[in-house]
Write an enzyme that holds these catalytic residues in place. Structure first.
Site, PDB file in Angstrom:
ATOM      1  N   LYS A 215       1.811  -0.756   3.269  1.00  0.00           N
ATOM      2  CA  LYS A 215       1.839   0.532   2.556  1.00  0.00           C
ATOM      3  C   LYS A 215       0.708   0.615   1.543  1.00  0.00           C
ATOM      4  O   LYS A 215       0.034   1.647   1.411  1.00  0.00           O
ATOM      5  CB  LYS A 215       3.191   0.712   1.863  1.00  0.00           C
ATOM      6  N   CYS A 269       1.042   7.961  -5.177  1.00  0.00           N
ATOM      7  CA  CYS A 269       0.676   6.823  -4.328  1.00  0.00           C
ATOM      8  C   CYS A 269      -0.778   6.386  -4.436  1.00  0.00           C
ATOM      9  O   CYS A 269      -1.067   5.257  -4.826  1.00  0.00           O
ATOM     10  CB  CYS A 269       1.006   7.142  -2.874  1.00  0.00           C
TER      11      CYS A 269
END
Length: 418
Positions: A215, A269
């Site tokens: 991720k 993010c």
């Protein structure tokens, strides 16, 4: 083992990921309890309402609550499985702040029973899932944790990072592939049973650390490529070249796909995740660090350019269009647009800064103390302004006619008014 989960599930954190995850599970027959420390969010979900803007989510929440499949509370209940979807911000030194994750693990620990599943969805540095096992194990010595490869654990702990795009969450939640990394293979298999309830994409099983790193790598990759585009924009500006034309031409090469520049990088993010990689290996990550530095510098560059343009006027008014971190959502987390406004306002304290955003109805906290910043409607702001700065490509901004900008200095950071 390809069976789907069938039990009671609690999700800690009813934010941009936790609530949509709760809904897609609840609307497919799973009993879901949403847990959040914010009473406003608990009350809204309990009424079948959505506390933020996301296409198709409001109808789904209303339906899930009406069916009795989704409930919200501030207390962690007993359940068969738990998903942790709490924030993971970074500290001042850019290391991960895992206090919310640890607090969630400690709330879950007293409720755990043999055979329960615990899944971390929050984006975290490699090793965080193993730390959850340690935190829970310290509070529940009666349960055998799966750390150190224990094959006969009482509790199954895994990491399944979210990988959805705001504005498309309800679609991508279902259609995207999912990576499920367990502390043991058995942990990954048991956690995957939850996602088999709704996932149409492939479910890829791996170890927890690899899932955590995957991720981070996804977002670091995007950050590096955005930094290349942003650096090109500054170079082109210095050389009086149209960067949008350069990128359009370069992208006609069959193996080139340069992204579009902008006013910086925002959201929870991309500005955060690369730092987790850097902090894990600080001496061997110069490229990722350089990309972060480039993207962090862009708001300062834009503010400097606007301040320079303001010198052409005796007492200018500046309109800044957009406050969210991306188009057509209400998410202002880590928004570079807000930073640009803040920097301009501080550089030009005597100048009126009119800000407008169709998805934001109050001045964000970071701008509230600046006396020269005022929230205004888009047409009023543009009409009053001498300088118009486009920071977010919301549809209403893209629709502004060029005639409305006549006689004004237009600084388009998104390339939509070319």
């Amino acid at each position: 083992m390809n069976t789907a989960f069938n039990g009671r599930l609690a999700i800690l954190g009813m934010g941009y990921i936790g609530l949509p995850t709760a809904v897609v599970l609840a609307t497919r027959g799973v009993e879901v309890i949403g847990v959040d420390i914010n009473p406003r969010i608990v009350e809204a979900v309990s009424r079948g309402e959505v506390p933020f803007v996301e296409p198709d989510l409001a109808i789904a929440v209303s339906g899930a609550v009406a069916m009795g499949r989704l409930k919200a509370t501030s207390e962690t209940p007993e359940a068969d499985a738990y998903i942790i979807a709490v924030p993971t911000p970074f500290n001042g030194d850019h290391t991960a702040d895992l206090s919310y994750v640890q607090a969630a693990a400690e709330q879950i620990a007293p409720r755990l029973r043999q055979g329960n599943i615990v899944v971390l969805e929050s984006t975290s540095p490699p090793g965080t899932t193993a730390r959850i096992a340690e935190w829970i194990g310290a509070l529940r010595p009666d349960l055998k944790m799966p750390h150190d490869g224990e094959p006969n654990a009482d509790v199954f702990i895994a990491h399944c990072p979210e990988r959805v795009l705001p504005g498309r969450i309800m679609i991508e939640m279902i259609t995207n592939d999912r990576v499920v990394g367990g502390l043991t293979r058995r942990c990954a298999e048991r956690a995957a049973s939850i996602y088999r309830v709704f996932a149409q994409g492939e479910i890829l099983l791996t170890d927890a650390a690899s899932a955590e790193m995957a991720k981070l790598v996804e977002n670091a990759y995007r950050d590096v490529n955005i930094a290349f585009a942003n650096e090109l924009s500054m170079i082109s500006e210095a050389l009086h070249i149209d960067v949008w034309e350069v990128i359009k031409l370069a992208n006609r090469h069959p193996r080139v796909n340069i992204l579009t520049p902008g006013p910086g990088v925002g959201g929870h993010c991309i500005p955060v995740d690369p730092w987790f990689i850097i902090s894990a290996a600080p001496h061997i990550s110069p490229l990722i660090r350089a990309a972060r530095n480039v993207n962090d510098s862009i708001p300062h560059h834009i503010a400097d350019q606007v301040a320079a343009k303001a010198q052409r006027f005796r007492s200018p008014t500046i309109a800044c269009l957009g406050l969210t971190y991306k188009a057509n959502v209400d998410d202002i987390r880590e928004s570079p647009a807000i930073e640009v406004v803040q920097l301009i306002a501080k550089a030009l304290p005597e100048v009126d800064i009119l800000v407008c955003d169709p998805f934001v109805d109050t001045v964000p906290k970071t701008l509230a103390d600046l006396a020269n910043v005022k929230l205004e409607g888009v047409h009023q702001a543009v009409d009053r302004a001498d300088i118009v700065v486009l920071l977010v490509e919301h549809e209403p901004f893209k629709a502004i006619r060029h005639t409305r900008l006549g006689g004004k200095v237009a600084y388009d950071t998104r390339g939509v008014w070319r």
